[in-house]
Motif scaffolding. Structure first.
Motif, short mmCIF file in Angstrom:
data_model
loop_
_atom_site.label_atom_id
_atom_site.label_comp_id
_atom_site.label_asym_id
_atom_site.label_seq_id
_atom_site.Cartn_x
_atom_site.Cartn_y
_atom_site.Cartn_z
N TYR A 67 24.90 -1.80 -2.15
CA TYR A 67 24.65 -1.59 -0.73
C TYR A 67 23.81 -0.31 -0.59
O TYR A 67 23.71 0.51 -1.49
CB TYR A 67 25.96 -1.44 0.04
N HIS A 68 23.23 -0.12 0.59
CA HIS A 68 22.50 1.11 0.87
C HIS A 68 23.49 2.26 0.93
O HIS A 68 24.59 2.13 1.46
CB HIS A 68 21.75 1.01 2.19
N THR A 69 23.08 3.40 0.39
CA THR A 69 23.98 4.55 0.37
C THR A 69 23.20 5.84 0.56
O THR A 69 21.97 5.83 0.71
CB THR A 69 24.79 4.59 -0.94
N TYR A 70 23.91 6.96 0.53
CA TYR A 70 23.32 8.28 0.73
C TYR A 70 23.88 9.23 -0.31
O TYR A 70 24.94 9.00 -0.87
CB TYR A 70 23.67 8.83 2.13
N ASN A 71 23.15 10.30 -0.56
CA ASN A 71 23.72 11.38 -1.37
C ASN A 71 23.31 12.72 -0.80
O ASN A 71 22.41 12.81 0.05
CB ASN A 71 23.35 11.25 -2.86
N TYR A 72 23.99 13.76 -1.24
CA TYR A 72 23.60 15.12 -0.91
C TYR A 72 23.85 15.98 -2.14
O TYR A 72 24.68 15.65 -2.99
CB TYR A 72 24.36 15.64 0.32
N TYR A 73 23.10 17.07 -2.24
CA TYR A 73 23.21 17.84 -3.48
C TYR A 73 22.86 19.31 -3.25
O TYR A 73 22.20 19.67 -2.28
CB TYR A 73 22.29 17.26 -4.56
#
Length: 214
Positions: free
Chosen positions: A9-15
């Protein structure tokens, strides 16, 4: 399409990415999970309810032009090297979804006023569902008439991709990529220096000097 098959599925990340020294870079990345993928829907959870966390490390072994003008920059790196499922390095399963080890070489070539970057690397991991074990390569182009723009074409040992990065206002770094030439990925990074040229410490010091002069 840029994520392992675990994310269907479409997802997000942060870093958070920190260059501690010019030759050492460390990052911490979190990618969001959906409850449905974790089997939590029967318990009343839906949507993004968890995240995968991992560290990345890049060590520059050679600086471009070091010892010899044709010397490429050489970097050793890894991301997500451990899995908590048994605390195994380079595990073929478990939650080390982004596990990989690599060695990369980069050389920038001047052609008239233009600059081309040529990149060659070897990737390795043991993942069952997202196996990487082969050569990756890429080309980057910084147009002399607009150096804030960088165009990218790459092969990651599995697929081809086209992308671009753009630096806005010296701090906001926009990134876009078409995985397999058609699947869009994008992101924004706010970058700043804590010291050195245009760094926060230098700006604070200049402000204090101006106040003293007044």
């Amino acid at each position: 399409e840029i994520t392992p098959p675990t994310w269907y599925y479409h997802t997000y990340n942060y870093y958070l990415n920190v260059t501690i020294m010019p030759w050492l870079e460390v990052a911490y990345t979190c990618t969001l999970f959906k409850a449905e993928a974790l089997g939590l829907k029967p318990y009343g959870y839906t949507g993004f309810t968890n995240q995968d966390r991992y560290f990345s490390v890049r060590l520059r072994a050679l600086k471009e032009g070091q010892f010899w003008k044709y010397t490429p920059a050489v970097v050793l790196g890894t991301s997500d090297p451990f899995t908590s499922s048994g605390d195994v390095i380079a595990s073929d399963k478990g939650n080390g979804y982004y596990s990989r080890f690599y060695i990369a070489a980069t050389k920038h070539i001047r052609i008239g006023k233009e600059t081309l970057g040529v990149h060659l690397s070897y990737l390795y991991n043991r993942r069952i569902e997202y196996h990487l074990n082969g050569i990756a390569a890429g080309i980057t182009y910084n147009p002399s008439f607009h150096p804030q723009l960088r165009l990218i074409a790459e092969y990651d040992s599995k697929d081809f991709a086209l992308g671009a990065t753009y630096l806005l206002f010296n701090h906001l770094h926009a990134q876009v990529e078409l995985q397999r030439m058609k699947y869009f990925t994008g992101g924004l990074t706010f970058q700043f220096r804590l010291s050195g040229k245009d760094g926060m410490k230098k700006q604070k010091r200049n402000k204090e000097l101006k106040q003293k002069m007044k």
